[in-house]
Scaffold this active site. Structure first.
Site, PDB file in Angstrom:
ATOM      1  N   HIS A 190     -27.433   7.827  24.345  1.00 40.13           N
ATOM      2  CA  HIS A 190     -25.864   7.971  24.847  1.00 40.13           C
ATOM      3  C   HIS A 190     -25.051   8.725  23.462  1.00 40.13           C
ATOM      4  O   HIS A 190     -24.534   8.148  22.649  1.00 40.13           O
ATOM      5  CB  HIS A 190     -25.253   6.607  25.004  1.00 40.13           C
ATOM      6  CG  HIS A 190     -23.729   6.268  25.284  1.00 40.13           C
ATOM      7  ND1 HIS A 190     -23.220   7.312  26.210  1.00 40.13           N
ATOM      8  CD2 HIS A 190     -22.803   5.808  24.623  1.00 40.13           C
ATOM      9  CE1 HIS A 190     -21.772   7.125  26.371  1.00 40.13           C
ATOM     10  NE2 HIS A 190     -21.559   6.431  25.090  1.00 40.13           N
TER      11      HIS A 190
ATOM     12  N   ASN B 202     -20.944  -0.783  11.968  1.00 40.41           N
ATOM     13  CA  ASN B 202     -21.341  -1.632  13.117  1.00 40.41           C
ATOM     14  C   ASN B 202     -22.387  -2.457  13.292  1.00 40.41           C
ATOM     15  O   ASN B 202     -22.448  -3.415  13.890  1.00 40.41           O
ATOM     16  CB  ASN B 202     -21.281  -0.593  14.231  1.00 40.41           C
ATOM     17  CG  ASN B 202     -19.797  -0.062  14.455  1.00 40.41           C
ATOM     18  OD1 ASN B 202     -18.795  -0.728  13.761  1.00 40.41           O
ATOM     19  ND2 ASN B 202     -19.284   0.916  15.354  1.00 40.41           N
TER      20      ASN B 202
ATOM     21  N   GLY C 259     -14.793  -8.906  20.771  1.00 40.99           N
ATOM     22  CA  GLY C 259     -14.016  -7.699  20.629  1.00 40.99           C
ATOM     23  C   GLY C 259     -13.049  -7.621  21.620  1.00 40.99           C
ATOM     24  O   GLY C 259     -12.684  -6.574  22.020  1.00 40.99           O
TER      25      GLY C 259
ATOM     26  N   ILE D  59     -11.449  -1.223  24.694  1.00 42.13           N
ATOM     27  CA  ILE D  59     -12.487  -1.324  25.787  1.00 42.13           C
ATOM     28  C   ILE D  59     -12.701  -2.845  26.249  1.00 42.13           C
ATOM     29  O   ILE D  59     -12.768  -3.291  27.287  1.00 42.13           O
ATOM     30  CB  ILE D  59     -14.013  -0.979  25.295  1.00 42.13           C
ATOM     31  CG1 ILE D  59     -13.924   0.733  24.930  1.00 42.13           C
ATOM     32  CG2 ILE D  59     -14.923  -1.212  26.320  1.00 42.13           C
ATOM     33  CD1 ILE D  59     -13.544   1.561  25.925  1.00 42.13           C
TER      34      ILE D  59
ATOM     35  N   ARG E 145     -14.652   4.778  17.222  1.00 45.75           N
ATOM     36  CA  ARG E 145     -14.994   6.315  16.933  1.00 45.75           C
ATOM     37  C   ARG E 145     -13.620   7.324  17.212  1.00 45.75           C
ATOM     38  O   ARG E 145     -12.771   6.900  18.251  1.00 45.75           O
ATOM     39  CB  ARG E 145     -15.967   6.652  18.215  1.00 45.75           C
ATOM     40  CG  ARG E 145     -16.353   8.172  17.773  1.00 45.75           C
ATOM     41  CD  ARG E 145     -17.291   8.635  18.886  1.00 45.75           C
ATOM     42  NE  ARG E 145     -17.667  10.067  19.467  1.00 45.75           N
ATOM     43  CZ  ARG E 145     -18.062  10.531  20.537  1.00 45.75           C
ATOM     44  NH1 ARG E 145     -18.008   9.713  21.470  1.00 45.75           N
ATOM     45  NH2 ARG E 145     -18.200  11.790  20.511  1.00 45.75           N
TER      46      ARG E 145
END
Length: 316
Positions: free
Chosen positions: A178, A98, A8, A13, A85
């Site tokens: 989280h 996912n 990814g 990120i 998201r």
């Protein structure tokens, strides 16, 4: 030779983690794994980063690829791939799509990098940690979710800024999910060695407001700029650096529990753990007051409910 692979790598990120790690100059090679249609973008990212690293005389090999064979000999493989998201979305809204990506990637890691540590950043991260653990067949100590490390850093920063004190004086931790069911351990938080419950008597500190802000932090950032970027990337790079340098720091990550904390079983959830080059060296026992214990168990139940749905879907 320290090699880290990022699955990814062209996402916000993934590429930020890569650049942060490269600049730290503790990694010899970073593999930018991408889907075939994204390999050109991965190449572009590496070309751009090479130019930046040249300014700091850093020699880190950057390898763009869509070939699973290039994961071989990775010390850590980070999974950041998945549906991202958007504003108003709960992390759990991402669970089904996912999980299919994470399960496939975790399986491929087990085939091509069987001695690696898997780090999971894809949301909902606690659920995806279990998916990666089950799909890879690795020992649970070798599959680590980013858990509440970022949440803990955020809370530390909030306290620091609230009372204008150096953040090194703040010792606090967030555990649990989280997500909405995160649990700030206020009962064991200290500032300058003084327990928070005594400190707030002398200083004007709006603790409930800070906790509410913490729980909304991700959505707040997404609503204003479209995505969280620097915070997650630096938190993940910090976890990876802690592992590859064998630092044995206690950080809050998501790991599969089998009764080690609060008699919680069969779910991945954020807890403090000692991180080493072999993965999780130890799950650290923690003290919780009655309210925190109740919240932690509720978090475990919420995560497990989603995990069971996801695993049933994958098994079908």
């Amino acid at each position: 030779m320290v090699k880290v692979s990022i699955m990814g790598s062209t996402g916000i990120i993934g590429k930020n983690v890569a650049f942060t790690l490269a600049r730290a100059d503790t990694v010899d090679e970073i593999v930018f794994f991408a889907r075939p249609q994204s390999v050109d973008k991965a190449k572009g990212e590496t070309f751009d980063m090479y130019d930046a690293l040249a300014a700091e005389d850093i020699d880190c090999k950057l390898t763009p690829t869509d070939d699973f064979n290039d994961l071989k000999n990775s010390e850590i493989v980070l999974i950041t791939a998945g549906v991202h998201r958007e504003e108003g979305m709960n992390r759990r809204d991402l669970a089904i799509p996912n999980s299919e990506i994470v399960a496939e990637y975790a399986h491929q890691i087990s085939v091509h990098a069987p001695d690696s540590i898997i780090m999971v950043a894809t949301n909902p991260v606690d659920v995806m940690t279990t998916v990666a653990y089950k799909a890879s067949g690795f020992k649970k100590t070798k599959v680590i979710g980013i858990g509440n490390h970022l949440d803990s850093l955020r809370l530390k920063a909030y306290f620091s800024r609230q009372i204008n004190i150096n953040s090194s004086e703040v010792h606090t931790r967030v555990i649990g999910e989280h997500g909405d069911h995160m649990v700030p351990l206020l009962s064991s938080t200290t500032i300058g060695g003084i327990p928070l419950k005594y400190f707030v008597r002398a200083v004007d500190m709006e603790v409930p407001r800070l906790v509410n802000r913490l729980k909304k932090a991700g959505n707040t950032i997404i609503s204003k700029k479209g995505a969280t970027e620097y915070g997650p990337a630096f938190a993940i790079a910090n976890l990876i650096s802690t592992i590859i340098t064998d630092s044995h720091k206690i950080l809050t990550v998501s790991t599969y529990l089998e009764g080690e904390i609060a008699d919680v079983h069969d779910v991945s959830i954020g807890v403090p753990a000692v991180l080493s080059k072999n993965g999780i060296a130890m799950i650290v026992p923690i003290h919780m007051n009655d309210f925190e214990l109740h919240e932690f168990k509720e978090a475990a139940e919420a995560i497990k409910e989603t995990t069971d749905i996801v695993m049933d879907n994958l098994n079908k």
